[in-house]
Design a protein around this motif. Structure first.
Motif, mmCIF file in Angstrom:
data_model
loop_
_atom_site.group_PDB
_atom_site.id
_atom_site.type_symbol
_atom_site.label_atom_id
_atom_site.label_comp_id
_atom_site.label_asym_id
_atom_site.label_seq_id
_atom_site.Cartn_x
_atom_site.Cartn_y
_atom_site.Cartn_z
ATOM 1 N N THR A 147 7.357 -3.209 -1.535
ATOM 2 C CA THR A 147 7.796 -4.001 -0.267
ATOM 3 C C THR A 147 8.262 -3.041 0.661
ATOM 4 O OG1 THR A 147 9.944 -4.018 -1.542
ATOM 5 C CG2 THR A 147 8.783 -6.097 -1.692
ATOM 6 N N ARG A 148 8.580 -1.506 0.100
ATOM 7 C CA ARG A 148 8.984 -0.589 1.187
ATOM 8 C C ARG A 148 7.801 0.224 1.628
ATOM 9 N NH1 ARG A 148 14.600 1.543 -1.187
ATOM 10 N NH2 ARG A 148 15.958 -0.635 -1.337
ATOM 11 N N GLN A 149 7.076 0.555 0.755
ATOM 12 C CA GLN A 149 5.805 1.396 0.894
ATOM 13 C C GLN A 149 4.681 1.454 0.365
ATOM 14 O OE1 GLN A 149 7.239 5.410 0.084
ATOM 15 N NE2 GLN A 149 7.430 4.852 -2.136
ATOM 16 N N MET A 150 3.691 2.202 0.727
ATOM 17 C CA MET A 150 2.327 1.960 0.032
ATOM 18 C C MET A 150 1.997 3.336 -0.369
ATOM 19 S SD MET A 150 -0.838 2.105 2.733
ATOM 20 C CE MET A 150 -1.583 3.512 1.477
ATOM 21 N N LYS A 151 1.368 3.788 -1.662
ATOM 22 C CA LYS A 151 1.080 5.061 -1.968
ATOM 23 C C LYS A 151 -0.202 4.949 -2.640
ATOM 24 C CE LYS A 151 3.086 8.809 -4.809
ATOM 25 N NZ LYS A 151 3.961 9.209 -5.661
ATOM 26 N N THR A 193 -2.702 5.738 -5.487
ATOM 27 C CA THR A 193 -2.687 6.120 -6.870
ATOM 28 C C THR A 193 -3.660 7.454 -7.132
ATOM 29 O OG1 THR A 193 -4.786 4.923 -7.402
ATOM 30 C CG2 THR A 193 -2.800 3.640 -7.626
ATOM 31 N N GLU A 194 -3.597 7.922 -8.386
ATOM 32 C CA GLU A 194 -4.393 9.193 -8.645
ATOM 33 C C GLU A 194 -5.817 9.023 -8.309
ATOM 34 O OE1 GLU A 194 -3.770 10.777 -12.297
ATOM 35 O OE2 GLU A 194 -5.199 12.324 -12.358
ATOM 36 N N ALA A 195 -6.284 7.840 -8.743
ATOM 37 C CA ALA A 195 -7.739 7.486 -8.550
ATOM 38 C C ALA A 195 -8.072 7.123 -6.968
ATOM 39 C CB ALA A 195 -8.109 5.943 -9.177
ATOM 40 N N GLY A 196 -6.967 6.633 -6.439
ATOM 41 C CA GLY A 196 -7.175 6.117 -4.769
ATOM 42 C C GLY A 196 -7.278 7.792 -4.085
ATOM 43 N N GLN A 197 -6.418 8.520 -4.566
ATOM 44 C CA GLN A 197 -6.392 9.690 -3.954
ATOM 45 C C GLN A 197 -7.716 10.617 -3.998
ATOM 46 O OE1 GLN A 197 -3.607 11.186 -1.995
ATOM 47 N NE2 GLN A 197 -5.321 12.654 -1.204
ATOM 48 N N MET A 198 -8.120 10.455 -5.185
ATOM 49 C CA MET A 198 -9.735 11.205 -5.689
ATOM 50 C C MET A 198 -10.717 10.543 -4.629
ATOM 51 S SD MET A 198 -11.509 11.604 -9.207
ATOM 52 C CE MET A 198 -10.045 12.065 -9.981
ATOM 53 N N PHE A 199 -10.306 9.139 -4.735
ATOM 54 C CA PHE A 199 -11.516 8.420 -4.081
ATOM 55 C C PHE A 199 -11.391 8.803 -2.441
ATOM 56 C CE2 PHE A 199 -14.695 5.241 -3.814
ATOM 57 C CZ PHE A 199 -14.499 4.250 -2.597
ATOM 58 N N PHE A 200 -10.343 8.883 -1.877
ATOM 59 C CA PHE A 200 -10.013 9.202 -0.761
ATOM 60 C C PHE A 200 -10.615 10.775 -0.128
ATOM 61 C CE2 PHE A 200 -7.988 9.402 3.550
ATOM 62 C CZ PHE A 200 -7.478 10.812 3.777
ATOM 63 N N ASP A 201 -10.202 11.497 -1.240
ATOM 64 C CA ASP A 201 -10.836 13.118 -1.211
ATOM 65 C C ASP A 201 -12.321 12.894 -0.927
ATOM 66 O OD1 ASP A 201 -8.190 14.437 -2.826
ATOM 67 O OD2 ASP A 201 -8.158 13.693 -0.856
#
Length: 304
Positions: free
Chosen positions: A56-60, A62-70
């Motif tokens: 409800t306060r923020q989004m972050k 995940t480890e997989a998400g960061q790898m996918f983003f990179d």
């Protein structure tokens, strides 16, 4: 087998990750936040893993998400750069432009105009060659061809933009008219020596305009065949045969009496000059600039 990932969905994910929120991503992409949330959920479902941890306060990420983003951000940066370069190439006249002119008359008529074009567009690298291939030159590493035809143009898959029409005369030297009676009808040409082409104009140089705006072909005798208007002119001046030449080219010789105009019941078909090219929807800016420049220049010359 997994379905392919939509490039637009990847853009949504990367933008959300960069902005740090669904709302920020939606604002940057100018789409509803609900669409952003739905596309991210569909992407996670397709990959079978959670990419963004929501609260409800923020989004972050995940480890997989960061790898996918990179992995995806450099790919999208490359795609965006390529799109920008292609868009720039479509609007800014630059790069290599290969033009083919007809032998003989091409450089005489268009030499100055091509030099003027090069001065106006210094970022275009202009390569000019001369040939009588016509449309065939488009399949031999040419982008635009200045083509000359007479009468009915041969069917072709290429695009033809009319540029100019040059009236013609049937002419003969006085020495030739001492040997043969002056013809008054096209059919009489069948028994007279005529100067024709080897391959230029599809070998059908002797065409005449009929009353219905069609064209009549006359298979004249051809003891002398050339692929050059200048050679045809010189042969006509020597009295080798009757010739069909552009009025502009032979006018000086008509004035000084070296050639005489032969009036027949049908007028000779004019020479039609056209710009030939292959593409229409995605014509490069440099080709479009060249076509527009020549059409404007020829139009201005006619109006003077």
């Amino acid at each position: 087998m997994r379905s392919r990932i939509d490039l637009n969905v990847l853009r949504v994910f990367v933008t959300v990750a960069e902005k740090g929120s669904f709302v920020g991503g939606a604002r940057a992409l100018n789409i509803p936040a609900s669409n952003v949330s739905r596309q991210i959920s569909q992407l996670e479902e397709r990959l079978g893993m959670r990419l963004i941890q929501r609260s409800t306060r923020q989004m972050k990420l995940t480890e997989a998400g960061q790898m996918f983003f990179d992995s995806m951000r450099p790919l999208l940066d490359s795609v965006n750069e390529t799109e920008a370069r292609l868009s720039h190439a479509q609007t800014e006249p630059e790069g290599l432009l290969r033009v083919c002119l007809p032998n003989g008359v091409g450089p005489v008529i268009f030499g100055n105009l091509l030099a003027d074009f090069a001065l106006r567009y210094p970022r275009i690298e202009l390569h000019c060659t001369t040939s009588l291939q016509g449309a065939e030159a488009l399949w031999d590493d040419c982008d635009v061809v200045i083509d000359i035809s007479r009468g009915t143009r041969a069917s072709s898959d290429v695009i033809a933009r009319p540029l100019a029409s040059l009236p013609c005369h049937i002419v003969a030297a006085p020495t030739l008219l001492q040997k043969y009676a002056r013809p008054t009808h096209t059919e009489q040409l069948l028994a007279l020596p005529c100067i024709t082409t080897v391959s230029a104009l599809q070998g059908q140089a002797w065409q005449f305009i009929t009353t219905g705006k069609g064209f009549r072909h006359i298979n004249v005798l051809s003891p002398f065949r050339v692929d050059s208007g200048e050679m045809a002119m010189q042969a006509a001046l020597k009295g080798i045969g009757f010739a069909i030449l552009s009025a502009q080219a032979c006018e000086p010789y008509i004035r000084n009496g070296q050639l005489e105009v032969i009036e027949l019941e049908l007028a000779p078909a004019p020479l039609e000059i056209a710009l030939l090219y292959q593409e229409r929807s995605f014509l490069p800016a440099r080709s479009r600039a060249f076509i527009d420049f020549l059409q404007e220049a020829v139009r201005n010359q006619r109006e003077k």
